[in-house]
Write a protein that holds these residues in place. Structure first.
Motif, PDB file in Angstrom:
ATOM      1  N   GLU A 157       0.956  -1.134   0.055  1.00  0.00           N
ATOM      2  CA  GLU A 157      -0.128  -0.013   0.114  1.00  0.00           C
ATOM      3  C   GLU A 157       0.784   1.308  -0.078  1.00  0.00           C
ATOM      4  N   TRP A 160       1.956   1.574  -3.583  1.00  0.00           N
ATOM      5  CA  TRP A 160       0.735   2.138  -4.204  1.00  0.00           C
ATOM      6  C   TRP A 160       0.695   3.914  -3.990  1.00  0.00           C
ATOM      7  N   ALA A 175      -7.289   7.387  -1.684  1.00  0.00           N
ATOM      8  CA  ALA A 175      -7.664   5.952  -1.514  1.00  0.00           C
ATOM      9  C   ALA A 175      -9.018   5.670  -1.626  1.00  0.00           C
ATOM     10  N   ARG A 180     -10.035   1.931  -2.552  1.00  0.00           N
ATOM     11  CA  ARG A 180      -9.500   1.134  -1.810  1.00  0.00           C
ATOM     12  C   ARG A 180      -9.905   1.157  -0.583  1.00  0.00           C
ATOM     13  N   VAL A 183      -6.091  -1.900   4.576  1.00  0.00           N
ATOM     14  CA  VAL A 183      -5.407  -3.099   4.256  1.00  0.00           C
ATOM     15  C   VAL A 183      -4.894  -3.573   5.696  1.00  0.00           C
ATOM     16  N   PHE A 277      -3.311  -2.924  -9.510  1.00  0.00           N
ATOM     17  CA  PHE A 277      -3.160  -2.910  -8.000  1.00  0.00           C
ATOM     18  C   PHE A 277      -1.950  -2.346  -7.404  1.00  0.00           C
TER      19      PHE A 277
END
Length: 685
Positions: A157, A160, A175, A180, A183, A277
């Motif tokens: 993450e 990302w 996010a 998203r 996580v 992803f």
């Protein structure tokens, strides 16, 4: 900034570089359009197996050989270090050296290392190879309980956010917009705090991570116009491969490299977008004409890799997506003769599936397909264990892609030390003979050991070096010095030679590769699409993963799944939704139906092949193999003989476009093959 061109190979066997006309004559009309469009902007929409690497490599070579490009002013950006190494190797085979082919990270690190003392002062901070330690420390400071798997997900993450140009302060908003949902059990606000603490931990240690290499380079080029001008003066022509997998951070760096110029060629396939992803997005490819209204667009649609049976399945899988196809998508057109049907297998459990695959692989090996041209592909790495066990029990060698890097293996490191020392000695004989003598001291022998496991893996590594020596001597006339130089460059780029074993790889790791025979296992709901895929976009990406797996196959393709995980378990699994309407129904009697574990037979001969010509080609190949003391498949694979027997080429140009007939094979055997096709007795050189 500029670096000297790599040393050219030496030796009597080296061939002169092709003329521009000879170069372009090797391409089909669409590839030729790419190679002759030397000014940008240019967008190449290239389907799987359509020869896009060939097209862009020949474009660069055409530009250099015609005097339009200075090779030192060309930067080709590839997705992996392996692809970069392959492109440099292809260019050298075409007589073109000095072109910079690198990944975004490698190119940025080179620039960062060069300009850091001037822009910041001192040396570039040390790059941490793995984030886990720093992520764990940041999580600990926040009192977050995180195990190894949670740390891995949190690290992903963080990556990302950074490649998406999302700051800790803006993370919650970005996010949320990206869908998203947190996580490792942590909400978005907690992850936002983790991002900030992670950056603090990094600063305190005086280190940077891989994403920082790009971010810091972007920062320097944004703030220092004098440095940006120097970079733009160094590189005049840009080629960006796998453009559908570009992240916002990479795109920003590319824009800074370009400035206000338009000398850019991008190549991509939206149907192979499988890294969303990680922050990659196809929108830069699909919106290329919006940014460059005058851009030329070339579509490569003719698939020279796969048989019509494989191409048809690949197109069907995408066509059944249920929503409008992107205007940038390419529908493949088969360019090869007919081949064996695609096979669909159902097994009772995972172990039965693995044993069935091993049985079919053994049959392919007996029919002449080399182990290195066979792959077993799967969605998750955990699926490989049962296949490894089945192949081991069957005595079939294999390698797991994504395991220990080739050039990091102790036997390979020791071998390179021996070869470097041997390069300084004056000995009689050819370079391949010298390599064999030296590697015998490291444990290599002409015949593979009967033992499996580590002993066989060590031999496979050393034998890969022997085969590479043969190849470089044949294609470039390389001597020992040139061979060692090639090894050192490959080691730096992690461009490993082929190892003779069945490849086991995840679908993500298989991207960019191809094999004569591919087994796609576990094509069932929960694995493909994976159960974690939620939402239409995530499921669409899983469909593209299946498409990527299918299009890795040249000739033989088998899809399978097991009804149950363990023997005796409840058979609740069902085939992937992506194959609805494609998978033959139970008892349909179609040629493509295969139920349960069974032994396959040798590949069938397609209907459009001239059997008499095929037999003459096989006789000729056997004579050549006997003359050069190599196995028959080292001359030409069975699939290539089938293609020749179906196409019946009358000119070298027609022969050159067939799969498996590269420049080296064409030069060595082209005239002989055409003589066989004409029914004449070939003259064996």
């Amino acid at each position: 900034m500029s670096t000297p061109a790599p040393s050219t190979a030496r030796g009597a066997a080296a061939t002169a570089p092709p003329t521009v006309e000879e170069l372009l004559d090797r391409l089909d009309p669409d590839q030729r359009e790419v190679a002759t469009t030397l000014t940008g902007p240019l967008c190449v929409l290239a389907g799987a197996g359509t020869g896009k690497t060939r097209a862009i490599t020949y474009r660069i070579a055409h530009g250099v050989l015609s005097g339009r490009y200075d090779p030192q002013r060309v930067l080709a950006v590839t997705f992996t270090a392996r692809a970069a190494g392959e492109m440099r190797s292809r260019l050298r085979d075409l007589g073109v050296g000095g072109v910079q082919a690198r990944t975004f990270h490698a190119a940025a690190l080179r620039q960062l290392s060069y300009f850091w003392p001037k822009a910041v002062g001192g040396q570039v901070p040390r790059i941490v190879e793995h984030k886990a330690g720093l992520v764990g420390e940041a999580a600990g400071r926040l009192g977050l309980a995180s195990d190894r798997l949670a740390i891995r997900d949190l690290a992903g993450e963080i990556e990302w956010a950074k490649v998406s140009l999302v700051t800790p302060d803006d993370y919650v908003r970005a996010a949320t917009a990206a869908g998203r949902e947190g996580v490792a059990g942590h909400d978005l606000t907690t992850i936002s705090r983790l991002l900030s603490v992670y950056e603090d931990a990094k600063s305190e240690r005086g280190v940077i991570d891989f994403e920082d290499v790009l971010l810091l380079t972007v920062g320097i080029l944004s703030e220092r116009e004098d440095i940006a001008a120097q970079v733009r003066g160094q590189y005049r022509h840009f080629v960006i491969d796998e453009y559908q997998d570009t992240s916002p951070l990479q795109q920003r760096l590319l824009e800074l490299w370009l400035g206000d110029r338009q000398e850019i060629c991008v190549v991509g396939d939206v149907s192979q977008t499988i890294y969303s992803f990680t922050g990659a997005t196809p929108r830069y490819l699909t919106e290329f004409r919006r940014r460059y209204p005058d851009a030329a667009v070339v579509r490569l649609v003719r698939d020279y890799r796969s048989t019509p049976q494989v191409v048809r399945l690949a197109n069907d899988v995408l066509a059944r997506a249920g929503r409008a196809r992107s205007s940038a998508a390419v529908e493949l057109v088969a360019g090869r003769p007919s081949g064996p049907p695609v096979t669909f297998d159902v097994y009772d459990d995972d172990e039965a599936e693995a044993r069935g695959v091993a049985t079919r692989i053994a049959a392919l090996r007996r029919s002449g397909v080399p182990a290195s041209q066979i792959a077993v592909l799967y969605r998750t790495n955990a699926q490989s264990q049962v296949v490894e066990q089945a192949l081991g029990e069957a005595g079939i060698g294999y390698l797991v892609r994504g395991g220990e890097r080739f050039f990091s293996r102790p036997e390979v490191r020791d071998a390179i030390v021996l070869l470097r020392g041997g390069a300084r000695a004056q000995v009689e004989g050819t370079m391949p003979e010298h390599v064999r003598v030296l590697l015998e001291g490291a444990g290599w022998q002409p015949e593979p050991p009967a033992a499996r496991g580590a002993v066989r893996e060590r031999w496979e590594s050393l034998n890969a070096l022997v085969q590479l020596a043969d190849s470089l001597h044949e294609t470039r006339g390389a001597d020992m010095t040139a061979f060692v130089e090639e090894l050192l460059e490959r080691a730096a780029a992690q461009h490993a030679p082929a190892v003779d074993g069945v490849t086991l790889a995840s679908l993500h790791a298989a991207k960019g590769l191809e094999w004569d025979a591919v087994f796609l296992i576990g094509v069932s709901e929960g694995l493909l699409p994976i159960s974690l895929a939620e939402g239409a976009d995530a499921v669409a990406e899983e469909r593209r993963l299946l498409y990527v797996g299918i299009t890795r196959a040249r000739t033989h393709l088998t899809l399978s799944f097991a009804r149950s995980r363990a023997a005796g378990g409840r058979g609740s699994r069902r085939r992937s939704r992506f194959l609805e309407g494609i998978w033959p129904e139970e008892g349909s009697g179609g040629r493509r139906v295969a139920r349960g574990p069974r032994t396959t037979t040798a590949p069938t001969t397609p209907d459009d092949v001239d059997d008499a010509l095929l037999e003459r080609l096989r006789t000729w190949r056997a004579q050549v193999a006997d003359r050069i003391d190599k196995p028959a498949f080292a001359v030409l694979h069975d699939s290539t003989l089938l293609a020749i027997a179906a196409a019946q080429p009358r000119e070298l140009r027609q022969l050159a476009i067939l799969r498996g007939v590269g420049p080296t094979k064409l030069q060595a055997y082209g005239a002989q093959i055409l003589a066989v096709v004409r029914g004449e007795e070939p003259t064996l050189d």
